[in-house]
Design a protein around this motif. Structure first.
Motif, short mmCIF file in Angstrom:
data_model
loop_
_atom_site.label_atom_id
_atom_site.label_comp_id
_atom_site.label_asym_id
_atom_site.label_seq_id
_atom_site.Cartn_x
_atom_site.Cartn_y
_atom_site.Cartn_z
N TRP A 180 -16.04 16.63 -35.40
CA TRP A 180 -16.57 16.53 -34.31
C TRP A 180 -15.72 17.06 -33.25
O TRP A 180 -15.96 17.12 -32.20
N MET A 218 -16.25 11.32 -43.70
CA MET A 218 -16.02 12.40 -42.59
C MET A 218 -17.71 12.69 -42.04
O MET A 218 -17.65 13.35 -41.11
N LYS A 219 -18.59 12.16 -42.58
CA LYS A 219 -19.87 12.53 -42.23
C LYS A 219 -20.39 11.65 -41.17
O LYS A 219 -21.59 11.50 -41.19
N ALA A 220 -19.69 10.92 -40.38
CA ALA A 220 -20.30 9.95 -39.57
C ALA A 220 -21.08 10.81 -38.74
O ALA A 220 -20.59 12.08 -38.16
N GLY A 221 -22.15 10.13 -37.95
CA GLY A 221 -22.66 11.13 -36.94
C GLY A 221 -24.08 11.62 -37.68
O GLY A 221 -24.86 12.32 -36.89
N LEU A 222 -24.19 11.40 -39.20
CA LEU A 222 -25.09 11.95 -39.66
C LEU A 222 -26.41 10.76 -39.73
O LEU A 222 -26.16 9.70 -40.02
N ARG A 258 -24.23 14.94 -31.93
CA ARG A 258 -24.06 13.65 -32.70
C ARG A 258 -25.43 13.13 -32.98
O ARG A 258 -26.25 12.91 -32.06
N GLY A 259 -25.61 12.75 -34.24
CA GLY A 259 -26.92 11.82 -34.39
C GLY A 259 -28.08 12.95 -34.47
O GLY A 259 -29.04 12.54 -34.37
#
Lengths: 105, 431
Positions: free
Chosen positions: A86, B1-5, A55-56
């Motif tokens: 995820w 949905m693209k959290a974490g980008l 993540r990240g």
């Protein structure tokens, strides 16, 4: 993860193999990041479900854009729809045998 | 949905890159200064020249790179946009100018040029507040609450306390508000700065980045929680003990508590190292791993210099200096040298090529600098730091100069690669 693929869907996977993870320097299919590939001929959409190794991850966006670009370049009548998930969380066990050989695992 | 980008959150590279350039130049400057301060160092004289070097290294090299890296990493780790790029620009200029003024005035005599020091220190303080506002404001709009982020945010609070206490000490010297000796207050100030700010920041950032680069999974995050509570608890208790009841044994116990916290951090990253996907380390990770060996050395020197056992006699001062060297020119420097290769190429790569992937033939981030030169400065850096520590104990001025020469080589090669990345020309070709 990638099971029951049609011949055409397998071709999509092979095209996605040209996308290299810039940190590990192996392709993202062998890294096990691609979970699902599905072609919808009616709506002309190629669905790709994938994850990232962390993540990240600062290059995550670019990898996803890369997948969209190569898929749409090879199936010009279709739209690529890449979904980032995820769950399940990526683990090194998902690396293919080919990838493991490259990484000397 | 693209959290974490986070690419979409990344700040303009123009905010981040100047920090890396200034840092590389400061490292060169400090190496040259070290050469000319060899006599002061072997005579164990913490005079103007040594203070000049320390400020160039701590502010111009370490803090500068940390600011730059954090302006890039805060969006990555916290999954938010940086609160303000303008504040980041101003903090760069105030820190840079402040460092130059302070370094010049320390170097040439800190008595004659007090006005320059005052202006320089004010600029550095301003830059610190701006940085802290930016970091805290960004974190407030983040929904991410991992322990790594907690470490980073807490370290910013310790930084503010370090600066506030520093200002208090200066004013207390003139106005004697409290009867405490400034020496005791300075010790608290140093603990806040070294353990609270630098160490906790490094723990937060390294624990986020190293496992990501090692591509290690299923790590025991509880180790980082232990590390967080032990180091913070220890630090709060130490400041209370120093202020009200400076008892040697109590302090020693508290330093052991903090060290345990650091050991949990090392253990967490050691597990990541053991579980790494690629067995062969690239140059960035090689230097980062080496920094942990220097961290062990720092802890050992720190304890010996704190205990000052009688049988060491006059060697105790050498241990204090060796502690400072192994921390600043050792642990932090080695980690920065390594992590530059893991961050800067990606920042520039994304800027130049993110819209070209799949359409053009493009290089990989690792193709943007000379791996040969990076390896070369690994082999100049390792003897440089080791010979400097030996030179302090042997009181050998010539060895300090040899070490300074090796540091200069290291810094020039490192700067060459930094410039190569920062000024990288787009070499993409249509597929």
């Amino acid at each position: 993860m990638l099971e029951n693929l049609s011949q055409e869907e397998q071709k999509v996977v092979n095209v996605i193999k040209t996308v290299i993870d810039p940190e590990v320097e192996i392709n993202i299919v062998d890294l096990g990041l691609i979970y699902k590939v599905e072609i919808n001929d009616n709506d002309k959409i190629i669905y790709v479900t994938m994850t990232l190794s962390a993540r990240g991850c600062p290059v995550g966006d670019t990898i996803i854009k890369h997948v969209e670009t190569v898929v749409e370049a090879n199936w010009q009548d279709y739209k690529a729809d890449v979904e980032l998930v995820w769950e399940p969380e990526w683990t090194p066990e998902m690396i293919t045998d080919e990838g493991k050989k490259f990484l000397n695992m | 949905m693209k959290a974490g980008l986070s690419t979409k959150n990344a700040p303009s590279p123009n905010v981040v890159l100047p920090h890396y350039v200034f840092g590389a130049l400061a490292f060169i400057a400090a190496s040259v200064m070290l050469f000319f301060a060899s006599d002061d160092i072997v005579s164990l004289y913490i005079g103007p020249k040594v203070l000049g070097i320390v400020h160039v290294l701590v502010l111009g090299w370490i803090t500068m790179i940390i600011y730059g890296a954090l302006y890039q990493l805060i969006p990555v780790v916290m999954e938010v946009k940086l609160y303000s790029e303008i504040l980041a620009y101003i903090s760069f200029f105030t820190l840079g100018l402040g460092t130059i003024l302070m370094a010049i005035s320390f170097w040439y005599s800190y008595i004659l040029l007090t006005i320059l020091i005052e202006i320089g220190a004010t600029l550095v303080i301003v830059s610190t507040f701006l940085f802290a506002i930016n970091a805290i404001k960004s974190s407030l709009s983040s929904s991410q609450r991992g322990v790594e982020i907690r470490f980073i945010v807490t370290s910013v609070f310790w930084l503010l306390l370090t600066i506030l206490l520093g200002i208090f000490i200066i004013l207390n010297t003139s106005y004697s508000w409290i009867g405490k000796s400034n020496v005791e207050l300075l010790k608290i100030h140093a603990n806040f700065g070294i353990i609270g700010w630098f160490m906790m920041l490094v723990i937060g950032v390294a624990s986020k980045l190293l496992p990501m680069f090692f591509i290690a999974h299923k790590l025991k995050i509880k180790y980082l929680h232990y590390s967080y509570y032990l180091s913070n608890l220890g630090l709060v208790a130490i400041s209370i003990v120093y202020t009200f009841y400076p008892n040697e044994i109590l302090l020693l116990l508290l330093y052991i508590v903090i060290t345990l916290g650091i050991i949990f951090f090392i253990k967490y990253n050691y597990d990541a190292y053991k579980a790494r996907l690629r067995k062969k380390l690239d140059i960035g990770l090689k230097l980062s791993v080496f920094s942990f060996i220097l961290l062990f050395l720092t802890i050992i020197f720190g304890f010996i210099s704190f205990l000052s056992p009688d049988f060491m006699g006059s060697f105790n001062i050498q241990f204090s200096i060796a502690y400072g060297i192994s921390l600043i020119l050792g642990f932090f420097t080695s980690l920065i040298l390594g992590q530059m290769y893991k961050t800067l190429p990606f920042i520039v790569w994304l800027q130049k090529y993110q819209d070209k992937v799949g359409k053009y033939k493009i290089p990989m981030p690792a193709d943007m600098y000379s791996v040969k030169l990076a390896n070369a400065h690994y082999y100049t850096y390792v003897p440089a730091i080791l010979s400097l520590i030996i030179a302090v104990f042997a009181k050998c001025s010539l060895l300090v100069q040899i070490s300074a020469g090796l540091f200069l080589l290291t810094s020039v090669l490192y700067a060459y690669n930094t410039f190569m990345i920062v000024y990288h020309k787009d070499i993409s070709k249509p597929l």
